[in-house]
Design an enzyme around this catalytic site. Structure first.
Site, PDB file in Angstrom:
ATOM      1  CG  HIS A   1     -15.727  -4.697  30.020  1.00 57.54           C
ATOM      2  ND1 HIS A   1     -14.937  -3.927  29.177  1.00 57.54           N
ATOM      3  CD2 HIS A   1     -15.418  -5.989  29.733  1.00 57.54           C
ATOM      4  CE1 HIS A   1     -14.200  -4.727  28.423  1.00 57.54           C
ATOM      5  NE2 HIS A   1     -14.478  -5.975  28.734  1.00 57.54           N
TER       6      HIS A   1
ATOM      7  CG  HIS B   1      -2.045  -1.015   1.076  1.00 57.73           C
ATOM      8  ND1 HIS B   1      -2.499  -1.786   2.141  1.00 57.73           N
ATOM      9  CD2 HIS B   1      -2.778  -1.409   0.004  1.00 57.73           C
ATOM     10  CE1 HIS B   1      -3.468  -2.577   1.726  1.00 57.73           C
ATOM     11  NE2 HIS B   1      -3.649  -2.377   0.434  1.00 57.73           N
TER      12      HIS B   1
ATOM     13  CB  CYS C   1     -15.311  -2.608  25.823  1.00 66.57           C
ATOM     14  SG  CYS C   1     -16.142  -1.622  27.083  1.00 66.57           S
TER      15      CYS C   1
END
Length: 787
Positions: A741, A55, A311
């Site tokens: 979480h 790339h 998360c």
């Protein structure tokens, strides 16, 4: 070696606000840790890989930027004798990258086809130094994640204190409105003591400090138990609704006879409680015998690194990219990446990058920088991919997702849907969010003349109310005087769906017969999606704060039918109601007994009616709390406005407000109804929604009628049987959707096993799950695939 480009006019070090992509490629997750390193363009600071994908060379071909700095990084070996210590501070330790890594750099010129360009020639010394010293995306994210900066505000800087006096006792007594002697907040303006909000960890509170602010307008308070001799304390501004710093705290406390040097900290600060709560919410990574769960590697088993309170993003993206619709759309290993000037700022590029990262299996391997100790044969967890560019891109311009605070995973899911829907999908590629879309049909029937009206509304999710049935506590279990933890009876998914589709009574005037007896209203599926996203609403308002309640919802792994929830449509025996805007004017009759009680307390009639309407017309106490919270509303004394013609079909609810309420987990019909009932006031609309959890809402006025449905192709399919099976869940641990979480559990085929099994994606950790049944009961978002 010599290069003619080292003195180019556009060659300069990166500026302080300029992004430098020197950790991973902007088009894939190859990084400076790979054997051939990463090429950083010295003109625009794009990062390009040097492996098979090349790339970096593609970037040169696209932008014609000849000079790159190749960076190779090797991790200084860490012996893993025991798990790393938990982070317990809101600050990053002063460990530098030089302490953790060794670096090798070289300059390459694509145009001259020269490797090893002299780094001391031309402008290269300052440019190379600038690139190496610049903060990267991921580093900035890590620092922001654990540092909180508090500032002062105008309410503190302009604080005018009442006449000084000494508070009677050093223990400072109790709340002025109740008997609580902890979690006390001192109003710095008048010296009033009020208890704070109830906090996680069992800290009691009745929000009397906030109530004092609503009554008096005094905004600044300090938590007494948090005051230390060196002058630190929790200072909160209720007007800003933010934690603040008071540079003159010593002087302000002295006004009330409190001397800093004599104080001792007796309670945890808000910051300490936030950190403690985040550390509490862990999902077990071991079995009943204490052995670590089986770690999984390979295609589709790649973890995502936590960038700091990210998360919610990781769990949502793992569930989406486990679906074939997202895999086909964004995992294209044989296709060239999009040709764009800035790959890091292009949503298509970043979603393809994520698809390649999660599904190719190229990055699903043990962290090579961590070596188990000689006495351990444990397999090391993955390093995890860091989707920092995608997180920045999807959060850009958004008030919440652009921050480093924990966010609502369901709200993030809807935000991603919106961004993907707005992006371009060139044929034959298909918008993957189409798989989530379907139509709901609302049926209204006059209770007097029995005529009906049908309306449809397109959706991409449903938010189902979870019936809350508290289990009575056994007094014998709390001999120590503690209140214990509330427990709730389990409910089935069918109970939730029954509640969601139940018939209800609404007060409307019939346009056909003029009756004011009202209507029966019910919403059912007109079509079914390929993937049904379900948000389980387990939140109740406590002191006007949405609080999560752990009600178990029983959901099986076996396929189940939704046929009974399909709308039968207009029947031959049913007569249709004529269109008349007047029927959309809602009516409201205040609970007279409650209204009289409020008037007896001195509240004007208009305020009483507004409060009763906003709180479900229930009782005087609930309405009184609402009044205390809305004393400063500009329209508090205006007559109750139910919308009338202004909110009829000619003036639909504001789409942006419907979208904002949708991001909170409320469907368009419910959001539309709430906005109508509250004259478009967002704050009152939220309260109305929590006060009417079972109301199915109001479907779009200009929505398709029975005679028009054949002219429009609705999303989803009306074919039966409509059989669905649970595919994945997003689970949350914590008392608030904005703390705690998130993890994802996904049903996947595992090599060597005869049937699909549940896999736990806990940030970068990917393991075979064992106790998924318990997790399913408390999931926050469910994804069901049509079989």
């Amino acid at each position: 070696m010599a290069c003619k480009h080292v003195d180019l006019a556009g060659l300069r070090p990166p500026g302080p606000t300029q992004s430098v992509y020197r950790e991973d490629c902007t088009q894939c997750f190859d990084s400076i840790d790979d054997p051939t390193g990463l090429d950083v363009c010295l003109h625009c600071f794009n990062g390009g890989c040097t492996g098979n994908r090349q790339h970096a060379a593609l970037h040169y071909a696209t932008r014609n930027h000849p000079l790159v700095l190749n960076i190779r990084r090797t991790r200084k070996v860490v012996i893993r004798d025991e798990p790393p210590q938990k982070i317990s501070k809101l600050a990053i330790a002063a460990e530098t990258e030089a302490d953790r890594y060794d670096y090798e750099t070289s300059v390459r010129c694509f145009d001259c086809n020269v490797d090893g360009v002299d780094k001391l020639s031309g402008k290269l010394p300052t440019v190379v130094e600038g690139v190496m010293k610049a903060n990267t995306f991921s580093r900035q994210e890590e620092v922001k994640a654990w540092e909180q900066e508090f500032t002062s505000c105008e309410h503190i800087l302009t604080l005018q204190q009442a006449e000084s006096r000494r508070i009677a006792s050093q223990d400072l007594g109790h709340c002025s409105s109740c008997d609580l002697q902890e979690n006390l907040w001192l109003c710095l303006q008048c010296g009033n003591l009020g208890c704070g909000r109830a906090q996680f960890g069992g800290v009691k509170g009745h929000s009397h400090g906030l109530e004092h602010k609503n009554k008096t307008g005094h905004a600044v308070a300090v938590k007494l138990g948090s005051i230390t001799p060196d002058g630190t304390a929790d200072v909160y501004c209720y007007a800003c609704d933010e934690e603040r710093i008071d540079e003159d705290l010593g002087l302000h406390l002295a006004n009330w006879g409190i001397i800093l040097a004599e104080r001792q900290k007796t309670e945890k600060s808000l910051t300490e409680m936030n950190v403690e709560e985040n550390l509490r919410w862990e999902f077990s990574m071991t079995d009943e015998d204490g052995q670590e769960l089986q770690k999984l590697f390979g295609e589709g088993f790649t973890g995502l690194k936590n960038l700091g309170n990210s998360c919610y993003l990781a769990s949502t993206l793992q569930c989406l990219f486990a679906l074939p619709q997202f895999q086909v759309r964004y995992f294209q290993p044989d296709s060239e990446p999009p040709t764009v000037d800035e790959p890091a700022q292009d949503l298509e590029t970043q979603l393809r990058k994520l698809g390649d990262g999660l599904l190719s299996g190229r990055y699903s391997r043990s962290d090579p920088d961590v070596t188990p100790s000689e006495s351990s044969n444990d397999v090391v967890y993955q390093k995890g991919l860091a989707p920092a560019m995608l997180k920045h891109l999807v959060g850009r311009g958004h008030a919440e997702f652009s921050t480093m605070r924990q966010q609502d995973a369901f709200e993030f899911l809807l935000h991603v849907f919106k961004l993907i829907t707005r992006s371009t999908h060139k044929s034959p590629l298909r918008d993957p969010t189409h798989a989530f879309r379907f139509a709901m049909e609302q049926r209204l029937q006059c209770l007097s003349c029995k005529k009906v009206r049908y309306k449809t509304d397109e959706q991409d999710n449903i938010s189902i109310p979870v019936p809350i049935r508290k289990i009575p506590r056994d007094p014998a279990k709390n001999d120590d005087g503690s209140e214990g933890v509330d427990e709730y009876s389990p409910v089935t998914l069918k109970e939730c769906l029954d509640s969601f589709t139940a018939e209800e009574h609404v007060e409307l005037t019939c346009s056909g017969c003029g009756s004011k007896d009202g209507f029966s209203k019910r919403s059912l599926f007109k079509t079914f999606p390929e993937v049904l996203a379900v948000n389980a609403r387990r939140f109740v308002l406590i002191n006007w704060v949405p609080t999560k309640v752990d009600v178990p919802v029983v959901v099986g792994d076996e396929p189940f039918l939704l046929d009974q929830y399909k709308s039968p449509g207009q029947q031959a025996s049913e007569g249709l109601l004529p269109e008349d805007a007047s029927e959309t004017v809602p009516s409201f009759v205040a609970n007279e007994e409650a209204a009289q009680q409020l008037e007896g307390m001195g509240f004007p009639r208009n305020r009483c009616e507004k409060a009763l309407h906003a709180t479900g017309n229930a009782d005087a106490n609930t309405a009184m709390e609402w009044l205390f919270a809305h004393m400063e509303d500009a329209d508090i004394d205006e007559p109750l406005d139910l919308g009338g013609a202004q909110t009829s079909a000619s003036s639909p609810a504001d789409p942006e407000k419907i979208e904002m309420l949708g991001a909170m987990g409320f469907g368009p019909p419910q959001a539309r109804k709430a906005l109508k009932e509250t004259n478009g006031n967002m704050e009152r609309a939220v309260e109305w929604l929590f006060s009417h959890p079972d109301d199915q809402g109001e479907f779009e006025e200009e929505a398709t009628t029975i005679g028009e449905t054949s002219e429009k192709v609705l999303p989803g399919s009306s074919d039966l049987p409509a059989e669905f099976q649970l595919q994945s869940i997003i689970c949350h641990k914590g008392s608030s959707i904005h703390a705690g979480h998130y993890v994802a559990f996904i049903r996947k085929a595992i090599s060597g096993e005869s049937s699909p099994a549940w896999v736990l994606f806990n940030d970068e950790k990917v393991v075979k799950a064992l106790d998924v049944e318990e997790m399913k009961k408390f999931a926050y978002v469910y994804f069901f695939k049509r079989t």
